[in-house]
Design a protein around this motif. Structure first.
Motif, PDB file in Angstrom:
ATOM      1  N   PRO A  22      16.934  24.199  -0.829  1.00  0.00           N
ATOM      2  CA  PRO A  22      18.081  24.092  -1.987  1.00  0.00           C
ATOM      3  C   PRO A  22      18.618  23.371  -0.893  1.00  0.00           C
ATOM      4  N   VAL A  23      19.204  21.982  -1.853  1.00  0.00           N
ATOM      5  CA  VAL A  23      20.812  20.859  -1.372  1.00  0.00           C
ATOM      6  C   VAL A  23      21.430  21.279  -0.915  1.00  0.00           C
ATOM      7  N   THR A  24      21.948  21.561  -0.349  1.00  0.00           N
ATOM      8  CA  THR A  24      24.141  22.058   0.358  1.00  0.00           C
ATOM      9  C   THR A  24      24.010  21.403   0.957  1.00  0.00           C
ATOM     10  N   PRO A  25      25.002  21.380   0.496  1.00  0.00           N
ATOM     11  CA  PRO A  25      26.330  19.996   1.025  1.00  0.00           C
ATOM     12  C   PRO A  25      25.970  19.765   2.237  1.00  0.00           C
ATOM     13  N   GLU A  26      25.385  20.784   3.554  1.00  0.00           N
ATOM     14  CA  GLU A  26      24.678  20.124   4.818  1.00  0.00           C
ATOM     15  C   GLU A  26      24.127  19.106   4.967  1.00  0.00           C
ATOM     16  N   ILE A  27      22.602  19.481   3.852  1.00  0.00           N
ATOM     17  CA  ILE A  27      21.923  19.271   3.492  1.00  0.00           C
ATOM     18  C   ILE A  27      22.014  17.493   2.814  1.00  0.00           C
ATOM     19  N   GLN A  28      23.002  17.209   1.830  1.00  0.00           N
ATOM     20  CA  GLN A  28      23.091  16.159   1.199  1.00  0.00           C
ATOM     21  C   GLN A  28      23.553  15.329   1.913  1.00  0.00           C
ATOM     22  N   GLN A  29      24.161  15.348   3.196  1.00  0.00           N
ATOM     23  CA  GLN A  29      25.083  14.793   4.820  1.00  0.00           C
ATOM     24  C   GLN A  29      23.868  14.252   5.093  1.00  0.00           C
ATOM     25  N   GLN A  30      23.126  14.844   5.152  1.00  0.00           N
ATOM     26  CA  GLN A  30      21.607  14.782   6.162  1.00  0.00           C
ATOM     27  C   GLN A  30      21.016  13.212   5.736  1.00  0.00           C
ATOM     28  N   ILE A  31      21.016  13.951   4.011  1.00  0.00           N
ATOM     29  CA  ILE A  31      20.374  12.703   3.266  1.00  0.00           C
ATOM     30  C   ILE A  31      20.765  11.605   3.490  1.00  0.00           C
ATOM     31  N   LYS A  32      22.239  11.525   2.915  1.00  0.00           N
ATOM     32  CA  LYS A  32      23.114  10.538   3.488  1.00  0.00           C
ATOM     33  C   LYS A  32      22.789   9.349   4.351  1.00  0.00           C
ATOM     34  N   ASP A  33      23.031  10.022   5.472  1.00  0.00           N
ATOM     35  CA  ASP A  33      22.643   9.505   6.811  1.00  0.00           C
ATOM     36  C   ASP A  33      21.544   8.922   6.827  1.00  0.00           C
ATOM     37  N   GLU A  34      20.519   9.888   6.538  1.00  0.00           N
ATOM     38  CA  GLU A  34      18.673   9.320   6.537  1.00  0.00           C
ATOM     39  C   GLU A  34      18.800   8.003   5.650  1.00  0.00           C
ATOM     40  N   VAL A  35      19.947   7.849   4.789  1.00  0.00           N
ATOM     41  CA  VAL A  35      19.212   6.804   3.739  1.00  0.00           C
ATOM     42  C   VAL A  35      20.182   5.581   4.364  1.00  0.00           C
ATOM     43  N   ILE A  36      20.915   6.138   4.777  1.00  0.00           N
ATOM     44  CA  ILE A  36      21.518   4.783   5.876  1.00  0.00           C
ATOM     45  C   ILE A  36      20.977   4.264   6.691  1.00  0.00           C
ATOM     46  N   ALA A  37      20.348   5.346   7.828  1.00  0.00           N
ATOM     47  CA  ALA A  37      19.503   4.868   8.407  1.00  0.00           C
ATOM     48  C   ALA A  37      18.422   3.498   8.356  1.00  0.00           C
ATOM     49  N   ARG A  38      18.095   4.154   7.243  1.00  0.00           N
ATOM     50  CA  ARG A  38      16.154   3.549   6.554  1.00  0.00           C
ATOM     51  C   ARG A  38      16.673   2.032   6.301  1.00  0.00           C
ATOM     52  N   GLU A  39      18.010   1.932   5.879  1.00  0.00           N
ATOM     53  CA  GLU A  39      18.741   0.703   5.327  1.00  0.00           C
ATOM     54  C   GLU A  39      18.450   0.032   6.995  1.00  0.00           C
ATOM     55  N   ILE A  40      18.808   0.613   7.909  1.00  0.00           N
ATOM     56  CA  ILE A  40      19.660  -0.050   8.824  1.00  0.00           C
ATOM     57  C   ILE A  40      18.109  -1.096   9.344  1.00  0.00           C
ATOM     58  N   PHE A  41      17.101  -0.335   9.643  1.00  0.00           N
ATOM     59  CA  PHE A  41      15.418  -0.091  10.480  1.00  0.00           C
ATOM     60  C   PHE A  41      15.247  -1.488   9.279  1.00  0.00           C
ATOM     61  N   MET A  42      15.246  -1.134   7.170  1.00  0.00           N
ATOM     62  CA  MET A  42      14.817  -2.111   7.474  1.00  0.00           C
ATOM     63  C   MET A  42      15.256  -2.944   6.962  1.00  0.00           C
ATOM     64  N   GLN A  43      16.073  -3.561   7.427  1.00  0.00           N
ATOM     65  CA  GLN A  43      16.975  -4.372   7.261  1.00  0.00           C
ATOM     66  C   GLN A  43      16.072  -5.811   8.471  1.00  0.00           C
ATOM     67  N   GLU A  44      16.069  -4.952   9.542  1.00  0.00           N
ATOM     68  CA  GLU A  44      15.393  -5.594  10.747  1.00  0.00           C
ATOM     69  C   GLU A  44      13.859  -5.844  10.952  1.00  0.00           C
ATOM     70  N   ALA A  45      13.498  -4.973   9.955  1.00  0.00           N
ATOM     71  CA  ALA A  45      12.366  -4.943   9.780  1.00  0.00           C
ATOM     72  C   ALA A  45      11.729  -6.437   8.814  1.00  0.00           C
ATOM     73  N   GLN A  46      12.228  -6.797   8.043  1.00  0.00           N
ATOM     74  CA  GLN A  46      13.198  -7.657   7.566  1.00  0.00           C
ATOM     75  C   GLN A  46      12.825  -9.209   8.082  1.00  0.00           C
ATOM     76  N   LYS A  47      14.354  -8.894   9.071  1.00  0.00           N
ATOM     77  CA  LYS A  47      14.165  -9.966   9.694  1.00  0.00           C
ATOM     78  C   LYS A  47      12.708 -10.647  10.439  1.00  0.00           C
ATOM     79  N   GLN A  48      12.506  -9.662  11.426  1.00  0.00           N
ATOM     80  CA  GLN A  48      10.911  -9.758  11.652  1.00  0.00           C
ATOM     81  C   GLN A  48       9.953 -10.453  11.395  1.00  0.00           C
ATOM     82  N   GLY A  49      10.060 -10.596   9.955  1.00  0.00           N
ATOM     83  CA  GLY A  49       9.528 -10.884   8.933  1.00  0.00           C
ATOM     84  C   GLY A  49       7.702 -10.066   8.796  1.00  0.00           C
ATOM     85  N   LEU A  50       8.283  -8.514   8.889  1.00  0.00           N
ATOM     86  CA  LEU A  50       6.905  -7.335   9.152  1.00  0.00           C
ATOM     87  C   LEU A  50       6.310  -7.460   7.680  1.00  0.00           C
ATOM     88  N   ASP A  51       7.735  -7.394   6.958  1.00  0.00           N
ATOM     89  CA  ASP A  51       7.221  -7.769   5.076  1.00  0.00           C
ATOM     90  C   ASP A  51       6.005  -8.805   4.527  1.00  0.00           C
TER      91      ASP A  51
END
Length: 261
Positions: A53-82
């Motif tokens: 079930p996607v509870t409000p708590e899980i929904q917040q965890q998903i948002k945090d995960e999406v933001i974390a992925r964007e941070i890590f993805m930007q760093e990977a792109q900065k290093q030319g890994l893509d």
């Protein structure tokens, strides 16, 4: 002057409303780059499909995960890994996997299993499994002489269950006094089945029954008509099996139509 001031205030209000609308479409802005809310929605759907079930708590965890992925993805792109060949190959494999999954999901959606198909499959199962069920007990030993000695002991009043627990080399039934529970005759090897079905209720085999497992002393405890589950009880399993069969047939048809050189 007053007119210009009102115009400026109106323009600022318009910009504010546009900015609020833009924020509403994004979960965050990371290092100046917008992170669309659609990523949160997609990840939420994945979690929901897994049965959680996607509870409000899980929904917040998903948002945090999406933001974390964007941070890590930007760093990977900065290093030319893509831009590496390995990354591009992995992306192509991932693209293929997702596309094939969508193909099969779409096929199952547009070719659902019907109630008539489920009923027909159940009728086939019922016809194949109709008949009698037998509740038998046995004692399994390695040597014929040992089996004959046990039969003689039983005829003198020996307790079948006690001897089975002590002497049977079948650990499953031996621990239960030789009890094999209810089963159709077809569940057993031919030699065992033939000897068992020839017995009357409560009767014991007079001679050892040889099979690939050793020598059996068989007792027939009871006989009844086969107890089949009702369609409602097995409908989900039958539907799933038919769905898998349909999908396998579809895959095979695609392979046959493909021109491979």
């Amino acid at each position: 002057m007053k007119h210009k001031l009102l115009s400026s205030l109106a323009f600022a209000a318009l910009l504010g409303s546009l900015s609020a609308a833009a924020v509403a479409q994004n979960v965050a802005i990371v290092n100046g780059k917008s992170v669309p809310l659609t990523r949160v929605e997609a990840l939420s759907q994945q979690v929901a499909r897994s049965g959680r079930p996607v509870t409000p708590e899980i929904q917040q965890q998903i948002k945090d995960e999406v933001i974390a992925r964007e941070i890590f993805m930007q760093e990977a792109q900065k290093q030319g890994l893509d831009t590496t060949a390995d990354f591009k190959n992995q992306m192509e494999l991932a693209r293929q996997t997702l596309l094939i999954r969508e193909l099969f999901a779409n096929y199952q959606k547009t070719n659902p299993v019907t109630d008539a198909e489920i009923q027909a499959e159940y009728d086939k199962f019922a016809a194949a499994n109709a008949g009698k069920e037998y509740r038998a007990s046995h004692i399994l030993v390695e040597k014929e002489a040992e089996a004959k000695a046990i039969i003689a002991q039983l005829k003198k009043g020996g307790k079948f269950e006690e001897i089975a627990k002590k002497s049977s080399k079948d650990p499953g039934s031996g621990a239960k006094g030789g009890d094999l529970d209810w089963a159709p005759a077809g569940n057993y090897v031919a030699e065992f089945s033939t000897a068992m079905t020839a017995l009357s209720k409560g009767q014991l085999t007079d001679t050892p029954v040889k099979s690939q497992f050793g020598y059996h002393i068989i007792r027939l405890d009871d006989v009844r008509d086969a107890q089949l589950p009702k369609l409602e009880e097995v409908k989900p399993q039958v539907a799933q099996q038919l769905q898998q069969k349909k999908l396998a047939k579809y895959q095979e048809e695609l392979r046959k139509k493909a021109k491979i050189e």
